[in-house]
Design an enzyme around this catalytic site. Structure first.
Site, PDB file in Angstrom:
ATOM      1  N   ASP A   1       0.849  -1.175   0.000  1.00 13.30           N
ATOM      2  CA  ASP A   1       0.000   0.000   0.000  1.00 13.30           C
ATOM      3  C   ASP A   1       0.890   1.232   0.000  1.00 13.30           C
ATOM      4  O   ASP A   1       2.016   1.192   0.500  1.00 13.30           O
ATOM      5  CB  ASP A   1      -0.891  -0.019   1.246  1.00 13.30           C
ATOM      6  CG  ASP A   1      -1.880   1.135   1.273  1.00 13.30           C
ATOM      7  OD1 ASP A   1      -2.364   1.513   0.197  1.00 13.30           O
ATOM      8  OD2 ASP A   1      -2.145   1.652   2.369  1.00 13.30           O
TER       9      ASP A   1
ATOM     10  N   ASP B   1      -7.272  -3.704   2.976  1.00  9.75           N
ATOM     11  CA  ASP B   1      -6.159  -4.590   2.645  1.00  9.75           C
ATOM     12  C   ASP B   1      -6.373  -6.021   3.120  1.00  9.75           C
ATOM     13  O   ASP B   1      -5.668  -6.934   2.689  1.00  9.75           O
ATOM     14  CB  ASP B   1      -4.862  -4.066   3.277  1.00  9.75           C
ATOM     15  CG  ASP B   1      -4.450  -2.721   2.722  1.00  9.75           C
ATOM     16  OD1 ASP B   1      -4.654  -2.497   1.522  1.00  9.75           O
ATOM     17  OD2 ASP B   1      -3.933  -1.890   3.495  1.00  9.75           O
TER      18      ASP B   1
ATOM     19  N   ASP C   1      -2.353  -1.560   5.869  1.00  2.89           N
ATOM     20  CA  ASP C   1      -2.778  -1.172   7.206  1.00  2.89           C
ATOM     21  C   ASP C   1      -4.282  -1.006   7.317  1.00  2.89           C
ATOM     22  O   ASP C   1      -4.829  -0.978   8.405  1.00  2.89           O
ATOM     23  CB  ASP C   1      -2.090   0.133   7.648  1.00  2.89           C
ATOM     24  CG  ASP C   1      -2.313   1.270   6.652  1.00  2.89           C
ATOM     25  OD1 ASP C   1      -3.083   1.077   5.691  1.00  2.89           O
ATOM     26  OD2 ASP C   1      -1.709   2.334   6.842  1.00  2.89           O
TER      27      ASP C   1
END
Length: 930
Positions: free
Chosen positions: A341, A671, A667
């Site tokens: 990410d 995800d 996080d």
């Protein structure tokens, strides 16, 4: 209007498209009222009917289940079978010893994974969320878990959104949705808009989602989904359908165990058949076959693997990585692709000003709060001599509601931003110039404001001039203007520019804003936008008399343009080197983000992740691809922007279909599915959501990408150590098989007994093998490509090494045995046992590296090996000379003459091993075809 109590409530599982409805229609469907909300009785009834507003946590496996999982290994099952067979024929000592090592292995695994779960639990936030809700026409506080569909909730800056709500009233409302959508900048919300049914999650501007944070403004909304029916809940539910797969280590060890087991059964059957044909007693031959099975399977391997992984887990914690499952330690070393990410992982998850443009000059803004600088051509700028930059800072600080506070979460920067991240970035930039927000507020107290509005794209604050020169960087008014008023305006550059009639030169002089000036300013804005910077313009106006009430018409005119601030969520400074290190190790880093393509491209280029010729793919393009088409694109796509949770899972699946070992870092709640689908999921410990942490295999305690690369290196070291002791144990065990097999075939008594083999495998071999787990790794660990995903633990190079050692150990052991038969037949078996045992100890030193000689890695660099070898020597001497042990092991005391035969043979296997490494290295270094 129908009474809210009598109107039918909507089942939260219906998932009605409320963002595509007018607010009044939403209230009608939910049977609620914007002014009075629900009645207490109605809310209670709905709570009973639909359940609490909370995410259901999947039941954790009990102790029995976790213990049984430790036995899902072919070697372990084979050992249990050998123990049962030994017990059936009266060899209870051997059976108990085998079962003891199996149980120890299982207990170690359960204890280590339990410790990881306990450490993870300590990371969770324990505070229960409360919500402001209107019931019976009164605003009250209730636990968020008691919210129901139809409840009216009040949202204010700093609040967590307690459920999915359709907004019906907003005032400058902006919501931080990074945890759900990956969008790094707070999203502006407008209750008045009605959207298409198929609009993407990140673009639902009239809806606020459970778990997101109100960054600015205020609003009201009606709850439309609760608990598992919220967007977060849907993601959590989807995790249940994802089946956990075996890790590469589990697959390789299982493959190794099956290979050893099949080979053992074949050899055992062959020996039994040969002995029977030769007329030997069938029961005796069966016991010999069992002893061969004991020799074939390295009993200590499961325990040594488990202990080595536990040691690796301890080392990972030092490197800020918490491993939740032991097998995941090694999986890191197999990683070929890291799907990361952007927000908070590759970047700092905090907007920061990086550029300030004034009067044709572009200044670079560097550093952290109070410690940075403004630079021109790489040299610091003295803002006392650069008046326009100081004015821009002055205006941006006045027209601002954010604050800097000391950090309480252990951040290295020592501060945190309270308020809108964009405004916080401006305050942070001002702190680098020495400007103090509180000091400026006292010198220029705010008396009025025109709030930000999305249609106006600007905001203005009005201040009384109480102290014209409170600070060196803001002497922008003189003493004669004390008591006057100043309007500070910031907003979109094109909008602000249309309100200006003058501009401030770099020396502080105000001049008329010419068409040439306007063109230059717009070009500067476009240039910063192309770098994916978010650009804000600042302007001001000082006048003696301002109307009693500030309005856009009365204060936002005839402004003096000052400058442009360019800001971005900056990359972590240590990330580029970490990405390059990963690339040298053959690991590709892929950025997967909910941010816009231009922003993602700029960050990816800056950190060295994206190179010319590589693709940036948007969510819409990805959606249009079939799974097969995506598989063809993943090899050349390094950045995925504006993606949804479903996209992330598709990307991971496509990479795995291409044979990659995928690590997914993240996080946010969005995800979690990809974290679970990937070979190893890596969650952030500080900024990560509980859902992400619960799903991941590993949690980073410092949220630092560098820690991921360090963990990958440690994973490689651990796998290399596993290979080292597999090589060591198999070299010894295969030699043992050869010794017994050949002896039986040629008609000699078996030189070794089953209990001797067990002692060898568990103690004298096991201790040095465990010491190999303490190796720090070869110096070029991160300069090698990842192992081929399908490569077995015992590859071609290792098979050659095992073959050479098998022959060498067989020769020296049988030499001692045959000489012993001539010297003293009663001592021949003991001579074979002593030669085999002691010759393996120097071999353990050479096994410390697969390719480097012992002198290169350092003879004394692994002190644990000396302790292990010393322990083995003591155990062997006890077995050879202590009478009770002699009875158990069937050994006799050796004479000096017998030791004179044995000692010259002991170093031969180690010498041959070093020569083998040299030859293999020489062949590998030769040019192809040479």
């Amino acid at each position: 209007m129908t009474s809210p109590d009598r109107a039918p409530s909507v089942d939260p599982s219906s998932q009605a498209i409320f963002h595509a409805l007018e607010a009044n229609e939403v209230f009608k469907q939910l049977g609620s009222s914007p002014d009075d909300g629900l009645t207490t009785e109605s809310a209670r009834e709905r709570l009973v009917r639909h359940g609490p507003n909370e995410l259901l946590e999947a039941p954790r496996p009990g102790l029995a289940k976790r213990l049984l999982d430790q036995f899902r290994n072919f070697i372990v099952l084979f050992l249990i079978g050998a123990a049962i067979a030994s017990a059936a024929f009266g060899d209870y000592v051997e059976a108990v010893a085998i079962l003891a090592i199996v149980v120890l292995n299982a207990v170690l695994g359960v204890v280590q994974e339990g410790r990881a779960e306990a450490a993870l639990a300590a990371l969770r936030k324990m505070a229960a969320l409360e919500a402001q809700v209107i019931r019976d026409g009164h605003r009250i506080m209730v636990p968020a878990r008691e919210l129901v569909s139809g409840d009216v909730v009040v949202l204010e800056a700093g609040n967590r959104v307690p459920a999915d709500v359709r907004l019906f009233e907003t005032a400058n409302l902006r919501v931080e949705e990074a945890a759900l959508t990956g969008e790094s900048v707070p999203v502006e919300k407008d209750a008045r808009i009605v959207l298409r049914q198929d609009v993407a999650l990140g673009d639902r501007g009239n809806t606020a989602f459970m778990g997101t944070l109100i960054a600015y403004g205020r609003g009201k909304g009606v709850v439309v989904s609760t608990g598992m029916h919220t967007q977060i809940g849907l993601i959590a539910s989807s995790l249940q359908s994802i089946v956990e797969e075996q890790t590469p280590l589990q697959r390789r060890l299982d493959q190794l165990g099956k290979t050893l087991g099949k080979a053992a059964l074949v050899v055992c059957g062959l020996v039994f058949a040969v002995g029977w044909v030769r007329g030997n007693d069938p029961l005796e031959m069966f016991l010999v076959a069992v002893s061969l099975a004991v020799a074939a399977v390295p009993e200590g391997l499961p325990a040594v693997v488990t202990i080595t992984l536990a040691l690796g887990m301890r080392e990972m914690i030092k490197r800020h990585a918490l491993i939740r499952r032991l097998s995941s330690v090694e999986t890191l070393g197999s990683t070929t692709v890291i799907c990361s990410d952007k927000t908070g992982t590759l970047t700092q998850n905090q907007m920061a000003v990086t550029r300030l443009w004034v009067d044709g000059v572009l200044l670079e803004v560097t550093g952290t709060a109070g410690e940075g600088s403004f630079r021109l051509d790489g040299k610091p700028v003295d803002l006392k001599q650069f008046r326009a930059a100081g004015t821009a800072i002055w205006v941006a600080t006045l027209a601002n509601d954010a604050e800097l506070e000391p950090a309480t979460d252990g951040r290295a920067s020592g501060y945190r931003i309270v308020g809108d991240p964009t405004e916080g970035a401006l305050i942070l930039a001002a702190s680098k110039a020495g400007a103090d927000h509180a000091e400026l507020d006292r010198a220029y107290p705010r008396i009025d404001e025109v709030p930000f509005d999305s249609s106006r794209k600007r905001m203005t604050t009005v201040h009384k001039i109480a102290d014209p020169s409170p600070h060196d960087v803001s002497p922008f008014t003189d003493a004669s203007q004390r008591g006057w008023e100043v309007a500070a305006t910031k907003g979109a550059p094109d909008v602000i520019l249309d309100l200006c009639t003058s501009m401030e030169k770099r020396n502080g002089e105000r001049v008329s804003l010419s068409p040439e000036h306007r063109r230059t300013i717009l070009e500067a804005n476009a240039a910063m936008a192309r770098q994916a910077l978010r650009v804000l313009a600042v302007a001001y106006r000082v006048e003696q008399d301002v109307p009693d009430q500030a309005t856009p018409e009365t204060v936002e005119h005839d402004l003096t343009f000052v400058g442009l601030f360019g800001m971005i969520d900056p990359s972590r400074p240590e990330v580029p080197a970490a990405i390059e290190r990963a690339r040298r190790a053959g690991i590709r880093t892929v950025m997967i983000t909910g941010d816009y393509p231009d922003t993602a491209r700029a960050i990816a280029t800056e950190i060295g992740l994206l190179h010319p010729g590589r693709d940036v793919m948007g969510g819409e393009e990805l959606s249009a691809l079939t799974d097969e088409e995506l598989q063809q694109r993943v090899d050349r796509t390094d950045v995925y922007a504006r993606v949804s949770p479903e996209h992330k899972v598709r990307i991971v699946d496509a990479l795995k279909q291409r044979g990659e070992i995928v690590a997914m870092t993240g996080d946010g709640v969005n995800d979690a599915p990809a974290l679970k689908r990937s070979d190893i999921g890596i969650a952030m410990g500080i900024t990560g959501t509980d859902v992400a942490k619960e799903t991941a295999d590993m949690v980073l305690t410092d949220d630092n990408y560098v820690s991921i690369v360090a963990a990958v290196e440690q994973g490689r070291v651990i796998y290399s150590n596993i290979r080292k002791f597999v090589f060591f144990l198999l070299s010894c065990n295969v030699a043992e098989i050869a010794i017994i097999f050949v002896a039986v075939v040629v008609g000699l008594p078996p030189p070794l007994t089953p209990i001797q083999l067990l002692v060898l495998n568990l103690l004298t071999d096991g201790a040095p093998a465990l010491a190999l787990g303490y190796e720090k790794g070869d110096p070029d660990t991160m300069d090698q490509a990842p192992r081929p995903p399908r490569e077995p633990i015992v590859n071609t190079r290792m098979r050659w090494g095992i073959g050479v050692q098998t022959v060498t150990i067989f020769v020296v052991t049988m030499t001692a045995y045959l000489i012993g038969l001539r010297l003293d037949p009663a001592a021949a078996g003991t001579m074979a046992f002593a030669t085999l045992s002691f010759s393996q100890l120097p071999l353990a030193f050479t096994a410390r590296s697969e390719q480097y000689p012992l002198l290169r890695i350092g003879i004394f660099s692994n002190a644990v090996m000396y302790y292990a070898v010393g322990f083995s020597v003591v155990v062997l001497l006890i077995g050879l000379y202590w009478p009770p042990a002699q009875q158990i092991l069937d050994t006799v005391s050796l004479t000096v003459t017998e030791w004179e035969v044995i000692l010259p043979l002991l170093a031969i296997p180690a010498i041959v091993a070093e020569l083998t490494k040299w030859i293999q290295g020489w062949k590998a270094a030769r040019p192809s075809g040479a």
